[in-house]
Design a protein around this motif. Structure first.
Motif, mmCIF file in Angstrom:
data_model
loop_
_atom_site.group_PDB
_atom_site.id
_atom_site.type_symbol
_atom_site.label_atom_id
_atom_site.label_comp_id
_atom_site.label_asym_id
_atom_site.label_seq_id
_atom_site.Cartn_x
_atom_site.Cartn_y
_atom_site.Cartn_z
ATOM 1 N N ARG A 169 1.047 -1.443 0.447
ATOM 2 C CA ARG A 169 -0.121 -0.206 -0.027
ATOM 3 C C ARG A 169 0.702 0.961 0.037
ATOM 4 N NH1 ARG A 169 -2.595 0.452 5.076
ATOM 5 N NH2 ARG A 169 -1.220 -1.852 6.380
ATOM 6 N N ILE A 170 0.915 2.184 -0.960
ATOM 7 C CA ILE A 170 1.297 3.255 -0.949
ATOM 8 C C ILE A 170 0.657 4.498 -0.745
ATOM 9 C CG2 ILE A 170 2.609 5.067 -2.574
ATOM 10 C CD1 ILE A 170 4.218 2.195 -4.563
ATOM 11 N N TYR A 171 1.096 5.021 -0.081
ATOM 12 C CA TYR A 171 0.343 6.850 0.480
ATOM 13 C C TYR A 171 0.863 7.936 -0.031
ATOM 14 C CZ TYR A 171 -2.417 3.327 3.443
ATOM 15 O OH TYR A 171 -3.836 2.087 3.224
ATOM 16 N N VAL A 172 0.622 8.700 -1.115
ATOM 17 C CA VAL A 172 1.681 9.836 -1.080
ATOM 18 C C VAL A 172 1.233 11.098 -0.919
ATOM 19 C CG1 VAL A 172 1.288 9.178 -3.871
ATOM 20 C CG2 VAL A 172 3.302 10.427 -2.935
ATOM 21 N N HIS A 173 1.913 11.949 -0.352
ATOM 22 C CA HIS A 173 1.437 13.364 -0.571
ATOM 23 C C HIS A 173 1.349 14.478 -1.593
ATOM 24 C CE1 HIS A 173 1.202 17.247 0.838
ATOM 25 N NE2 HIS A 173 1.938 16.755 2.388
ATOM 26 N N ASP A 174 -0.368 14.537 -0.917
ATOM 27 C CA ASP A 174 0.137 15.730 -2.443
ATOM 28 C C ASP A 174 0.795 16.433 -3.008
ATOM 29 O OD1 ASP A 174 -2.919 14.444 -3.199
ATOM 30 O OD2 ASP A 174 -3.522 15.497 -1.880
ATOM 31 N N ASP A 175 1.708 17.154 -3.065
ATOM 32 C CA ASP A 175 2.504 17.848 -2.712
ATOM 33 C C ASP A 175 3.442 17.183 -4.178
ATOM 34 O OD1 ASP A 175 1.443 19.975 -1.496
ATOM 35 O OD2 ASP A 175 3.586 19.845 0.057
ATOM 36 N N VAL A 176 3.416 15.566 -3.793
ATOM 37 C CA VAL A 176 4.529 15.553 -5.079
ATOM 38 C C VAL A 176 3.999 14.536 -5.691
ATOM 39 C CG1 VAL A 176 6.762 15.559 -3.370
ATOM 40 C CG2 VAL A 176 5.182 13.751 -2.434
ATOM 41 N N ALA A 177 2.486 14.156 -5.916
ATOM 42 C CA ALA A 177 1.996 12.654 -5.815
ATOM 43 C C ALA A 177 2.238 12.820 -7.708
ATOM 44 C CB ALA A 177 0.471 12.725 -5.223
ATOM 45 N N ASP A 178 2.306 13.454 -7.987
ATOM 46 C CA ASP A 178 1.886 13.887 -9.713
ATOM 47 C C ASP A 178 3.592 13.434 -10.664
ATOM 48 O OD1 ASP A 178 -0.495 14.334 -9.664
ATOM 49 O OD2 ASP A 178 -0.608 16.646 -10.592
ATOM 50 N N ALA A 179 4.136 13.795 -10.068
ATOM 51 C CA ALA A 179 5.620 13.672 -10.207
ATOM 52 C C ALA A 179 6.027 12.686 -9.820
ATOM 53 C CB ALA A 179 6.254 14.606 -9.678
ATOM 54 N N PHE A 180 5.616 12.116 -8.682
ATOM 55 C CA PHE A 180 5.822 10.279 -7.526
ATOM 56 C C PHE A 180 5.120 9.402 -9.070
ATOM 57 C CE2 PHE A 180 4.197 6.529 -5.168
ATOM 58 C CZ PHE A 180 5.064 6.064 -5.421
ATOM 59 N N VAL A 181 3.776 9.566 -9.650
ATOM 60 C CA VAL A 181 3.297 8.329 -10.073
ATOM 61 C C VAL A 181 3.518 8.519 -11.178
ATOM 62 C CG1 VAL A 181 1.017 8.091 -11.286
ATOM 63 C CG2 VAL A 181 1.217 8.705 -8.796
ATOM 64 N N ASP A 182 4.578 9.597 -11.795
ATOM 65 C CA ASP A 182 4.751 9.774 -13.156
ATOM 66 C C ASP A 182 6.082 8.593 -13.342
ATOM 67 O OD1 ASP A 182 3.103 10.854 -14.023
ATOM 68 O OD2 ASP A 182 3.989 12.371 -14.590
ATOM 69 N N ALA A 183 6.594 8.937 -12.623
ATOM 70 C CA ALA A 183 8.525 8.295 -12.666
ATOM 71 C C ALA A 183 7.980 6.799 -12.005
ATOM 72 C CB ALA A 183 9.247 8.831 -11.103
ATOM 73 N N LEU A 184 6.756 6.555 -11.451
ATOM 74 C CA LEU A 184 6.466 4.707 -11.207
ATOM 75 C C LEU A 184 6.049 4.226 -12.115
ATOM 76 C CD1 LEU A 184 6.229 2.899 -8.351
ATOM 77 C CD2 LEU A 184 4.304 4.215 -7.860
ATOM 78 N N CYS A 185 4.878 4.954 -13.063
ATOM 79 C CA CYS A 185 4.870 4.418 -14.129
ATOM 80 C C CYS A 185 6.436 3.935 -15.359
ATOM 81 C CB CYS A 185 3.684 5.059 -15.168
ATOM 82 S SG CYS A 185 2.247 5.262 -14.388
#
Length: 467
Positions: free
Chosen positions: A280-296
């Motif tokens: 389960r990954i809980y990511v803060h909104d402040d970094v969520a967009d960039a994090f999800v792009d990098a995770l993909c």
């Protein structure tokens, strides 16, 4: 950690277990499960061997274990190849698991002879002390996802402290288990280490035997709970490391690319088939967009570069895909992966799924596959609360630049292991106790030696001498 009775392509019936290579579907071999007489014989022989082995000097037991480690090292490539054929684990990873087992045996070979009791503070005219004594016959039941390393840890700690062992390896890699027993057992007197082949019925029969004084289990929570109930009737002592649903918190302020690399490693290593995988990954909104792009991007790379092995069998793949499909039906979105590839074997791609909630199977169940499941949070407080709201309690990871948040994580997360800024790793010798549905007792490290023994307290006074 997931384990079940074998089914196709790892098929079991009343008389045979058939194993197929999860990479190609090709036959590896068939074995006959141990029957009741074989189980009784193994337990009785182990009990008979225990007497003299328990009286063997600890240094001699350590020497025997060190000799077993050297034999295992000499056959590392053989066992790695067999592990790859039965479980699909890439060869280098499989060999690393074998060598980890070698290292663990050598560690216990050194630590076992040093295991000691303590001097107790009593009346100065008397002597009071405690001594550790072996428990007896230890039933060791191990999984398939790291079959050699896990088995070596439990077997090594048990035999070096003077116990006899009956080992039941997973029915998903029975050839590995049998070969491991063939390599290790000659280092010890006859019947100190016995190996039984079979599935759930064999394990259930083993733990119900009256000769068994202790059960050490690594595997699924469902199986662990059944073992605990059986032990309540026999009086056997139980330690168990069972399933996990480990959270990863990605805090505001961290580098999102680095955080995605950590998340991918935690979610995709060994194709997600690790009890301490990130679930389960809980990511803060402040970094969520960039994090999800990098995770993909990480997921695509893991699938394309050959680092991702298959799941252990098609039955496991079907279960992973079921959890994903049901989660999508409840509103989750798949951004990468999530489709069963064509062709033989049981491959499954690295998958990223977002908009996850606590009611979805990918968040509420242990998903033993390469799925990174993501939920956005608006604060660290929300992340801690959500991560803590789970029946499992194996481990958790927090990626944060904040010392305050790191300290809070260590204090507040209800798990046996908290990892800050690294999904894997830790100092040698660490021992942790799982919480909740993840089990109980120390399953590794120096404290496992304490679990394998029980303390006897001795009070020695002064006799009055006849005149």
């Amino acid at each position: 950690m997931t384990e079940t009775l074998a089914r196709a392509p790892h098929a079991a019936d009343d008389t045979r277990i058939t194993i197929c290579d999860p990479r190609s579907g090709e036959l590896v071999g068939t074995l006959t499960p141990a029957d009741a007489d074989t189980i009784d014989d193994a337990c009785e022989r182990a009990r008979s061997a225990f007497g003299s082995w328990s009286r063997t000097a600890p240094a001699a037991r350590g020497e025997a274990l060190a000799a077993a480690a050297s034999v295992l090292e000499d056959h590392a490539d053989e066992l790695a190849t067999l592990t790859q054929r039965e479980t699909g684990k890439p060869f280098d990873d499989a060999r690393g698991g074998v060598l980890a087992g070698v290292g663990t045996l050598r560690q216990y070979a050194e630590l076992g002879p040093l295991h000691q009791g303590s001097r107790l503070a009593g009346d100065p005219s008397a002597v009071d002390y405690s001594i550790p004594e072996p428990r007896g016959v230890v039933a060791v039941i191990t999984p398939w996802n790291d079959p050699v390393a896990i088995a070596c840890g439990l077997i090594g700690a048990a035999v070096v402290t003077g116990n006899a062992v009956v080992h039941k390896p997973s029915e998903r890699c029975p050839h590995v288990g049998e070969r491991l027993g063939e390599l290790l057992s000659p280092a010890f007197p006859p019947d100190v280490l016995r190996t039984l082949t079979g599935g759930g019925e064999t394990g259930a029969a083993l733990v119900s035997r009256p000769q068994v004084a202790m059960i050490a289990h690594v595997g699924s929570t469902a199986t662990g709970e059944r073992i605990a109930r059986a032990a309540a009737l026999t009086g056997a002592y139980v330690i168990r490391e069972n399933g996990g649903n480990d959270p990863l918190i990605v805090d505001a302020g961290v580098d999102p690319t680095w955080a995605a690399q950590q998340a991918a490693l935690g979610s995709f290593a060994n194709s997600g088939q690790i009890c301490t995988s990130v679930e389960r990954i809980y990511v803060h909104d402040d970094v969520a967009d960039a994090f999800v792009d990098a995770l993909c991007a990480e997921a695509r790379e893991w699938t394309s570069n050959g680092a991702l092995g298959p799941l252990v069998d098609e039955r496991m793949r079907d279960e992973v895909h079921r959890q994903l499909t049901e989660s999508v039906n409840l509103g989750a979105r798949v951004l990468v992966g999530g489709t069963i590839p064509e062709g033989p074997g049981s491959a499954y791609p690295a998958t990223v799924v977002v908009d996850c909630t606590a009611v979805m199977p990918v968040f509420s169940e242990e998903t033993f596959g390469p799925i990174a499941s993501v939920q956005r949070v608006t604060s660290f407080d929300d992340a801690i609360a959500a991560a803590s709201n789970d029946r499992y309690g194996l481990a958790a990871t927090v990626l944060t630049p904040s010392l305050e948040h790191a300290s809070r994580s260590a204090a507040e997360l209800p798990v046996g292991t908290v990892k800050v800024n690294a999904v894997f790793g830790g100092a040698p010798g660490g021992s942790a106790e799982p919480r909740g549905a993840s089990g109980s007792g120390f399953g590794f490290g120096p404290k496992l030696l304490d679990e394998m023994t029980r303390l006897k307290v001795v009070h020695m006074g002064t006799a009055e001498v006849a005149s």
